[in-house]
Design a protein around this motif. Structure first.
Motif, PDB file in Angstrom:
ATOM      1  N   LEU A  15       0.431  -1.295  -0.027  1.00  0.00           N
ATOM      2  CA  LEU A  15      -0.086   0.334  -0.088  1.00  0.00           C
ATOM      3  C   LEU A  15       0.819   1.033  -0.121  1.00  0.00           C
ATOM      4  O   LEU A  15       0.656   2.238  -1.004  1.00  0.00           O
ATOM      5  N   TYR A  16       2.090   1.251   0.989  1.00  0.00           N
ATOM      6  CA  TYR A  16       3.384   2.871   0.740  1.00  0.00           C
ATOM      7  C   TYR A  16       3.582   2.360  -0.570  1.00  0.00           C
ATOM      8  O   TYR A  16       3.483   3.891  -0.837  1.00  0.00           O
ATOM      9  N   LEU A  17       4.334   1.495  -0.692  1.00  0.00           N
ATOM     10  CA  LEU A  17       4.370   2.163  -2.411  1.00  0.00           C
ATOM     11  C   LEU A  17       3.723   2.320  -3.174  1.00  0.00           C
ATOM     12  O   LEU A  17       4.061   3.350  -4.315  1.00  0.00           O
ATOM     13  N   LEU A  18       3.302   1.684  -3.236  1.00  0.00           N
ATOM     14  CA  LEU A  18       1.248   2.235  -4.735  1.00  0.00           C
ATOM     15  C   LEU A  18       0.989   3.028  -4.132  1.00  0.00           C
ATOM     16  O   LEU A  18       0.785   4.197  -5.019  1.00  0.00           O
ATOM     17  N   ALA A  19       1.189   3.914  -2.896  1.00  0.00           N
ATOM     18  CA  ALA A  19       0.601   5.532  -2.934  1.00  0.00           C
ATOM     19  C   ALA A  19       1.671   6.684  -2.822  1.00  0.00           C
ATOM     20  O   ALA A  19       1.078   7.364  -3.584  1.00  0.00           O
ATOM     21  N   ARG A  20       2.698   6.313  -3.166  1.00  0.00           N
ATOM     22  CA  ARG A  20       3.829   7.207  -3.290  1.00  0.00           C
ATOM     23  C   ARG A  20       3.906   6.825  -4.455  1.00  0.00           C
ATOM     24  O   ARG A  20       4.315   8.099  -5.420  1.00  0.00           O
ATOM     25  N   GLY A  49       8.219  14.512  -5.152  1.00  0.00           N
ATOM     26  CA  GLY A  49       6.816  13.694  -4.397  1.00  0.00           C
ATOM     27  C   GLY A  49       8.050  12.607  -3.120  1.00  0.00           C
ATOM     28  O   GLY A  49       6.524  12.234  -2.238  1.00  0.00           O
ATOM     29  N   LEU A  50       9.036  12.993  -2.893  1.00  0.00           N
ATOM     30  CA  LEU A  50       9.372  11.677  -2.521  1.00  0.00           C
ATOM     31  C   LEU A  50       9.186  13.060  -0.456  1.00  0.00           C
ATOM     32  O   LEU A  50       8.513  12.302   0.274  1.00  0.00           O
ATOM     33  N   PRO A  51       9.328  13.673  -0.541  1.00  0.00           N
ATOM     34  CA  PRO A  51       9.177  13.959   0.855  1.00  0.00           C
ATOM     35  C   PRO A  51       7.692  14.399   1.158  1.00  0.00           C
ATOM     36  O   PRO A  51       7.003  13.936   2.334  1.00  0.00           O
ATOM     37  N   LEU A  52       6.989  14.723   0.106  1.00  0.00           N
ATOM     38  CA  LEU A  52       5.290  15.451  -0.100  1.00  0.00           C
ATOM     39  C   LEU A  52       4.637  13.222   0.306  1.00  0.00           C
ATOM     40  O   LEU A  52       3.865  13.492   1.396  1.00  0.00           O
ATOM     41  N   GLY A  53       5.720  12.667   0.003  1.00  0.00           N
ATOM     42  CA  GLY A  53       4.655  11.148   0.224  1.00  0.00           C
ATOM     43  C   GLY A  53       4.758  11.123   1.950  1.00  0.00           C
ATOM     44  O   GLY A  53       4.328  10.498   2.635  1.00  0.00           O
ATOM     45  N   LEU A  54       6.541  11.644   2.548  1.00  0.00           N
ATOM     46  CA  LEU A  54       6.626  10.816   4.092  1.00  0.00           C
ATOM     47  C   LEU A  54       5.404  11.823   4.670  1.00  0.00           C
ATOM     48  O   LEU A  54       5.346  11.613   5.704  1.00  0.00           O
ATOM     49  N   LEU A  55       5.447  13.292   4.366  1.00  0.00           N
ATOM     50  CA  LEU A  55       4.276  13.819   5.021  1.00  0.00           C
ATOM     51  C   LEU A  55       2.685  13.247   5.064  1.00  0.00           C
ATOM     52  O   LEU A  55       2.172  13.106   6.052  1.00  0.00           O
ATOM     53  N   LEU A  56       2.395  12.871   3.788  1.00  0.00           N
ATOM     54  CA  LEU A  56       0.899  12.424   3.498  1.00  0.00           C
ATOM     55  C   LEU A  56       0.831  11.566   4.629  1.00  0.00           C
ATOM     56  O   LEU A  56      -0.710  10.666   4.808  1.00  0.00           O
ATOM     57  N   PHE A  57       1.952  10.430   4.294  1.00  0.00           N
ATOM     58  CA  PHE A  57       1.438   8.766   4.818  1.00  0.00           C
ATOM     59  C   PHE A  57       2.640   8.392   5.169  1.00  0.00           C
ATOM     60  O   PHE A  57       2.527   7.380   5.762  1.00  0.00           O
ATOM     61  N   SER A  59       1.170   7.500   8.974  1.00  0.00           N
ATOM     62  CA  SER A  59       1.115   6.879   9.561  1.00  0.00           C
ATOM     63  C   SER A  59       1.368   5.105   8.524  1.00  0.00           C
ATOM     64  O   SER A  59       1.841   4.611   9.522  1.00  0.00           O
ATOM     65  N   LEU A  60       0.919   5.286   7.396  1.00  0.00           N
ATOM     66  CA  LEU A  60       1.592   4.319   6.650  1.00  0.00           C
ATOM     67  C   LEU A  60       2.635   4.288   6.774  1.00  0.00           C
ATOM     68  O   LEU A  60       3.887   2.490   6.893  1.00  0.00           O
ATOM     69  N   ASN A  61       3.594   4.728   6.250  1.00  0.00           N
ATOM     70  CA  ASN A  61       5.070   4.711   6.807  1.00  0.00           C
ATOM     71  C   ASN A  61       5.516   4.141   8.553  1.00  0.00           C
ATOM     72  O   ASN A  61       6.853   3.109   8.349  1.00  0.00           O
ATOM     73  N   ALA A  62       4.773   4.698   9.447  1.00  0.00           N
ATOM     74  CA  ALA A  62       5.028   4.188  10.296  1.00  0.00           C
ATOM     75  C   ALA A  62       4.616   2.712  10.677  1.00  0.00           C
ATOM     76  O   ALA A  62       5.496   2.519  11.068  1.00  0.00           O
ATOM     77  N   ARG A  63       3.688   2.526  10.258  1.00  0.00           N
ATOM     78  CA  ARG A  63       2.972   0.661  10.294  1.00  0.00           C
ATOM     79  C   ARG A  63       4.086   0.212   9.132  1.00  0.00           C
ATOM     80  O   ARG A  63       4.598  -1.211   9.572  1.00  0.00           O
ATOM     81  N   VAL A  64       4.931   0.746   8.219  1.00  0.00           N
ATOM     82  CA  VAL A  64       5.977  -0.861   7.305  1.00  0.00           C
ATOM     83  C   VAL A  64       7.166  -0.410   8.186  1.00  0.00           C
ATOM     84  O   VAL A  64       7.754  -1.685   8.243  1.00  0.00           O
ATOM     85  N   THR A  65       7.388   0.650   9.171  1.00  0.00           N
ATOM     86  CA  THR A  65       8.633   0.567   9.600  1.00  0.00           C
ATOM     87  C   THR A  65       8.694  -0.141  10.884  1.00  0.00           C
ATOM     88  O   THR A  65       9.437  -0.818  11.102  1.00  0.00           O
ATOM     89  N   ALA A  66       7.030   0.439  11.773  1.00  0.00           N
ATOM     90  CA  ALA A  66       7.410  -1.339  12.810  1.00  0.00           C
ATOM     91  C   ALA A  66       7.340  -2.486  12.080  1.00  0.00           C
ATOM     92  O   ALA A  66       7.952  -3.393  13.408  1.00  0.00           O
ATOM     93  N   GLY A  67       6.476  -2.475  11.192  1.00  0.00           N
ATOM     94  CA  GLY A  67       6.804  -4.108  11.151  1.00  0.00           C
ATOM     95  C   GLY A  67       8.354  -4.148  10.625  1.00  0.00           C
ATOM     96  O   GLY A  67       8.536  -5.499  10.602  1.00  0.00           O
TER      97      GLY A  67
END
Length: 95
Positions: A15-20, A49-57, A59-67
């Motif tokens: 999901l994170y990759l597709l969103a980016r 898109g790189l920095p904007l994706g970090l801001l917009l996504f 919560s999804l980034n946090a879930r991926v990092t925790a996993g």
């Protein structure tokens, strides 16, 4: 973040990759509507898109990092157990 299930990592990562990718595509599409050449629009979409994706996504980034952290912990424990077994320490069982 510690309550993330290990089975959700592939789904969250996908999901994170597709969103980016969608974000880069949308930025490039908007720029092409403004008569910016496609290649330039894609490059700008990547850069913006790189920095904007970090801001917009976030919560999804946090879930991926925790996993990923949880998966790395399991791998580190398995590696330590294997090394203990190779040394001959009490069948490699953690105390």
């Amino acid at each position: 973040m510690s309550d993330v299930k290990a089975g959700n990592l592939p789904r969250d990562l996908t999901l994170y990759l597709l969103a980016r990718f969608v974000l880069v595509g949308v930025i490039a599409w908007v720029l092409t509507l403004a008569n910016v050449p496609l290649l330039v629009a894609l490059l700008i979409g990547l850069v913006v898109g790189l920095p904007l994706g970090l801001l917009l996504f976030r919560s999804l980034n946090a879930r991926v990092t925790a996993g990923l952290a949880k998966r790395n912990e399991k791998r580190a424990r398995a590696r330590a157990q294997l090394r203990a077994q190779l040394r001959g320490d009490a069948s490699g069982q953690p105390e």
